[in-house]
Design an enzyme around this catalytic site. Sequence first.
Site, PDB file in Angstrom:
ATOM      1  N   GLY A  11      56.190  48.034 -23.378  1.00 30.84           N
ATOM      2  CA  GLY A  11      56.435  46.810 -22.592  1.00 30.84           C
ATOM      3  C   GLY A  11      57.879  46.384 -22.692  1.00 30.84           C
ATOM      4  N   ALA A  12      58.771  47.373 -22.771  1.00 30.14           N
ATOM      5  CA  ALA A  12      60.183  47.080 -23.083  1.00 30.14           C
ATOM      6  C   ALA A  12      60.919  46.341 -21.971  1.00 30.14           C
ATOM      7  CB  ALA A  12      60.910  48.376 -23.428  1.00 30.14           C
ATOM      8  N   GLN A  15      59.256  40.287 -21.003  1.00 28.61           N
ATOM      9  CA  GLN A  15      60.038  39.177 -21.580  1.00 28.61           C
ATOM     10  C   GLN A  15      60.421  39.422 -23.034  1.00 28.61           C
ATOM     11  OE1 GLN A  15      59.286  34.962 -20.880  1.00 28.61           O
ATOM     12  NE2 GLN A  15      57.174  35.694 -21.086  1.00 28.61           N
ATOM     13  N   ILE A  16      59.411  39.773 -23.844  1.00 20.94           N
ATOM     14  CA  ILE A  16      59.702  39.963 -25.275  1.00 20.94           C
ATOM     15  C   ILE A  16      60.530  41.235 -25.455  1.00 20.94           C
ATOM     16  CG2 ILE A  16      58.705  40.389 -27.568  1.00 20.94           C
ATOM     17  CD1 ILE A  16      56.243  38.835 -26.666  1.00 20.94           C
ATOM     18  N   ARG A  98      43.719  33.408 -25.940  1.00 19.35           N
ATOM     19  CA  ARG A  98      44.214  34.779 -26.079  1.00 19.35           C
ATOM     20  C   ARG A  98      43.083  35.792 -25.987  1.00 19.35           C
ATOM     21  NH1 ARG A  98      46.789  31.721 -30.117  1.00 19.35           N
ATOM     22  NH2 ARG A  98      48.991  31.342 -29.717  1.00 19.35           N
ATOM     23  N   ASN A 105      43.300  44.010 -21.931  1.00 24.17           N
ATOM     24  CA  ASN A 105      44.311  44.681 -22.761  1.00 24.17           C
ATOM     25  C   ASN A 105      43.764  45.742 -23.709  1.00 24.17           C
ATOM     26  OD1 ASN A 105      46.423  43.262 -21.635  1.00 24.17           O
ATOM     27  ND2 ASN A 105      46.469  41.680 -23.210  1.00 24.17           N
ATOM     28  N   ASP A 159      53.547  32.291 -36.053  1.00 22.43           N
ATOM     29  CA  ASP A 159      52.806  31.117 -36.539  1.00 22.43           C
ATOM     30  C   ASP A 159      53.336  30.673 -37.911  1.00 22.43           C
ATOM     31  OD1 ASP A 159      50.750  31.500 -34.348  1.00 22.43           O
ATOM     32  OD2 ASP A 159      50.524  33.360 -35.457  1.00 22.43           O
ATOM     33  N   ARG A 162      56.549  28.943 -37.332  1.00 26.94           N
ATOM     34  CA  ARG A 162      56.294  27.616 -36.748  1.00 26.94           C
ATOM     35  C   ARG A 162      55.892  26.626 -37.844  1.00 26.94           C
ATOM     36  NH1 ARG A 162      52.814  30.275 -31.739  1.00 26.94           N
ATOM     37  NH2 ARG A 162      54.546  30.391 -30.252  1.00 26.94           N
ATOM     38  N   HIS A 187      45.316  35.352 -34.916  1.00 29.76           N
ATOM     39  CA  HIS A 187      46.405  34.742 -34.136  1.00 29.76           C
ATOM     40  C   HIS A 187      45.760  34.116 -32.892  1.00 29.76           C
ATOM     41  CE1 HIS A 187      50.152  34.011 -32.135  1.00 29.76           C
ATOM     42  NE2 HIS A 187      49.841  34.810 -31.137  1.00 29.76           N
TER      43      HIS A 187
HETATM   44  P1  NAD Z   1      55.416  40.392 -20.070  1.00 32.34           P
HETATM   45  O1  NAD Z   1      54.363  40.379 -19.003  1.00 32.34           O
HETATM   46  O2  NAD Z   1      56.721  39.739 -19.811  1.00 32.34           O
HETATM   47  O3  NAD Z   1      55.724  41.894 -20.496  1.00 32.34           O
HETATM   48  C1  NAD Z   1      54.718  42.798 -20.780  1.00 32.34           C
HETATM   49  C2  NAD Z   1      55.221  44.159 -20.349  1.00 32.34           C
HETATM   50  O4  NAD Z   1      54.284  45.128 -20.781  1.00 32.34           O
HETATM   51  C3  NAD Z   1      55.336  44.307 -18.812  1.00 32.34           C
HETATM   52  O5  NAD Z   1      56.663  44.698 -18.489  1.00 32.34           O
HETATM   53  C4  NAD Z   1      54.310  45.375 -18.476  1.00 32.34           C
HETATM   54  O6  NAD Z   1      54.732  46.213 -17.412  1.00 32.34           O
HETATM   55  C5  NAD Z   1      54.222  46.143 -19.811  1.00 32.34           C
HETATM   56  N1  NAD Z   1      52.983  46.895 -19.990  1.00 32.34           N
HETATM   57  C6  NAD Z   1      51.727  46.569 -19.607  1.00 32.34           C
HETATM   58  N2  NAD Z   1      50.880  47.561 -19.936  1.00 32.34           N
HETATM   59  C7  NAD Z   1      51.592  48.509 -20.571  1.00 32.34           C
HETATM   60  C8  NAD Z   1      51.276  49.777 -21.141  1.00 32.34           C
HETATM   61  N3  NAD Z   1      50.029  50.265 -21.105  1.00 32.34           N
HETATM   62  N4  NAD Z   1      52.264  50.492 -21.702  1.00 32.34           N
HETATM   63  C9  NAD Z   1      53.531  50.030 -21.717  1.00 32.34           C
HETATM   64  N5  NAD Z   1      53.894  48.852 -21.177  1.00 32.34           N
HETATM   65  C10 NAD Z   1      52.941  48.094 -20.614  1.00 32.34           C
HETATM   66  O7  NAD Z   1      54.724  39.805 -21.396  1.00 32.34           O
HETATM   67  P2  NAD Z   1      55.450  39.298 -22.723  1.00 32.34           P
HETATM   68  O8  NAD Z   1      55.741  37.850 -22.580  1.00 32.34           O
HETATM   69  O9  NAD Z   1      56.540  40.239 -23.112  1.00 32.34           O
HETATM   70  O10 NAD Z   1      54.228  39.374 -23.754  1.00 32.34           O
HETATM   71  C11 NAD Z   1      53.676  40.621 -24.134  1.00 32.34           C
HETATM   72  C12 NAD Z   1      52.427  40.405 -24.973  1.00 32.34           C
HETATM   73  O11 NAD Z   1      52.768  39.797 -26.214  1.00 32.34           O
HETATM   74  C13 NAD Z   1      51.382  39.484 -24.339  1.00 32.34           C
HETATM   75  O12 NAD Z   1      50.085  40.006 -24.575  1.00 32.34           O
HETATM   76  C14 NAD Z   1      51.577  38.174 -25.082  1.00 32.34           C
HETATM   77  O13 NAD Z   1      50.417  37.375 -25.062  1.00 32.34           O
HETATM   78  C15 NAD Z   1      51.873  38.711 -26.476  1.00 32.34           C
HETATM   79  N6  NAD Z   1      52.533  37.784 -27.408  1.00 32.34           N
HETATM   80  C16 NAD Z   1      52.117  37.815 -28.699  1.00 32.34           C
HETATM   81  C17 NAD Z   1      52.731  36.996 -29.642  1.00 32.34           C
HETATM   82  C18 NAD Z   1      52.288  37.007 -31.082  1.00 32.34           C
HETATM   83  O14 NAD Z   1      52.750  36.135 -31.838  1.00 32.34           O
HETATM   84  N7  NAD Z   1      51.450  37.917 -31.539  1.00 32.34           N
HETATM   85  C19 NAD Z   1      53.774  36.141 -29.257  1.00 32.34           C
HETATM   86  C20 NAD Z   1      54.172  36.134 -27.920  1.00 32.34           C
HETATM   87  C21 NAD Z   1      53.535  36.962 -26.998  1.00 32.34           C
HETATM   88  C1  LMR Z   2      52.276  32.673 -28.879  1.00 31.64           C
HETATM   89  O1  LMR Z   2      51.719  32.351 -29.925  1.00 31.64           O
HETATM   90  O2  LMR Z   2      53.265  32.044 -28.440  1.00 31.64           O
HETATM   91  C2  LMR Z   2      51.805  33.895 -28.123  1.00 31.64           C
HETATM   92  O3  LMR Z   2      50.662  34.453 -28.692  1.00 31.64           O
HETATM   93  C3  LMR Z   2      51.630  33.654 -26.661  1.00 31.64           C
HETATM   94  C4  LMR Z   2      50.386  32.852 -26.374  1.00 31.64           C
HETATM   95  O4  LMR Z   2      49.583  33.296 -25.550  1.00 31.64           O
HETATM   96  O5  LMR Z   2      50.232  31.788 -26.960  1.00 31.64           O
END
Ligand code: NAD
Ligand code: LMR
Length: 328
Positions: A11-12, A15-16, A98, A105, A159, A162, A187
């Site tokens: 998912g490079a 956003q993240i 989530r 997913n 978390d 935070r 989470h």
């Molecule tokens: P995003 O939609 O901006 O980016 C996700 C990317 O993943 C997209 O570019 C998409 O094309 C790609 N993708 C989807 N399926 C894929 C696959 N099979 N292989 C490779 N790439 C793939 O989302 P984001 O904001 O970057 O968030 C990504 C994930 O991280 C979400 O599930 C979000 O809920 C989670 N997240 C978790 C935490 C945590 O604390 N654990 C914090 C923030 C976000």
């Molecule tokens: C977060 O904690 O910010 C991420 O897991 C994104 C979400 O869905 O809350």
Amino acid sequence: MKEPLHVAISGAAGQIGYALAFRIAAGDMLGSEQPVALRLLEIPQVVQSLEGVHMELQDCAFPLLQEVVTTSDTEEAFNGCDIALLVGARPRGPGQERKDLLQANAAIFSAQGRALDAVASRQVKVLVVGNPANTNALIASSNAKRLNPQQFSAMTRLDHNRTKAQLAARLQCSVREVKRVTIWGNHSATQVPDVTQALIADRPAWPQLDHGWVEDTMIPLVQQRGAAVIKARGASSAASAASAIMDHVRDWVQGTAPGDWVSMAIPSDGSYGIETGLFCSYPVVCRDGRYNIVPDLAIEEPIRKRIKATVAELLEEREAVAALLKPS
Ligand code: NAD
Ligand code: LMR
């Protein structure tokens, strides 16, 4: 010059991922002496946009960045990788929990678990970030039979951070002075931010805190912080998530600070009565590339009750994806 460590980011282009690649290349995760090679993975429809990320990485002229590969082939991305950051997954929108992402997913993480099993370094360290992160880590690890489940983790460091920030703001001290906070469990909104053991400048925080504030304000705030960011930004947290990824992997690889611990969701070994094998967030100390659960903490009854509820949710999530889990 050391050999580069190969870091795969799924998912490079998301956003993240976009925030993450540059911080890793700058040395924020593995240190200023450690060269890195990045493997950027995206789905075929998006892989083209990784070319732009690649160009920007090049334009930064990072001295530690030795190679960048962009690909939509999971095995090419994971081949020989030392660290795999599994970020690529759908984020939730306003009003969702989530775990509502589980069915959308889960399939990603079974396929990626199999690919890691097939081609990653036998010592690979895997961090699952895509939500619901704990159960996705369980799926990935159970599909990677030749890797030790302890090589997998899910992220609760955001978390944890935070919680530290809220405590520092409340007690008007620097976050540097806050130690030994814990996130237990999932989470999710059932997570348990626990400050009963916290230290402020090496002195117990608990006697200095209004316990009503902890129960009624701090705990719900941390539990709901992800949703609050989504509401305010219209998109889920990204820079803070990338920063937490830096912290999680840096501490796992380089060790936790003396006298402190961090929170990581890892396969339970039964500690604190939590079902063995569930990916549950615990307080851990890291040394020599390994983590150990902090033993023998006295858990207050209200925290124990909350841990029971978050573990019940993890069990429910496991049940919902039973078909994707390979029997051990
Ligand atoms: P995003 O939609 O901006 O980016 C996700 C990317 O993943 C997209 O570019 C998409 O094309 C790609 N993708 C989807 N399926 C894929 C696959 N099979 N292989 C490779 N790439 C793939 O989302 P984001 O904001 O970057 O968030 C990504 C994930 O991280 C979400 O599930 C979000 O809920 C989670 N997240 C978790 C935490 C945590 O604390 N654990 C914090 C923030 C976000
Ligand atoms: C977060 O904690 O910010 C991420 O897991 C994104 C979400 O869905 O809350």
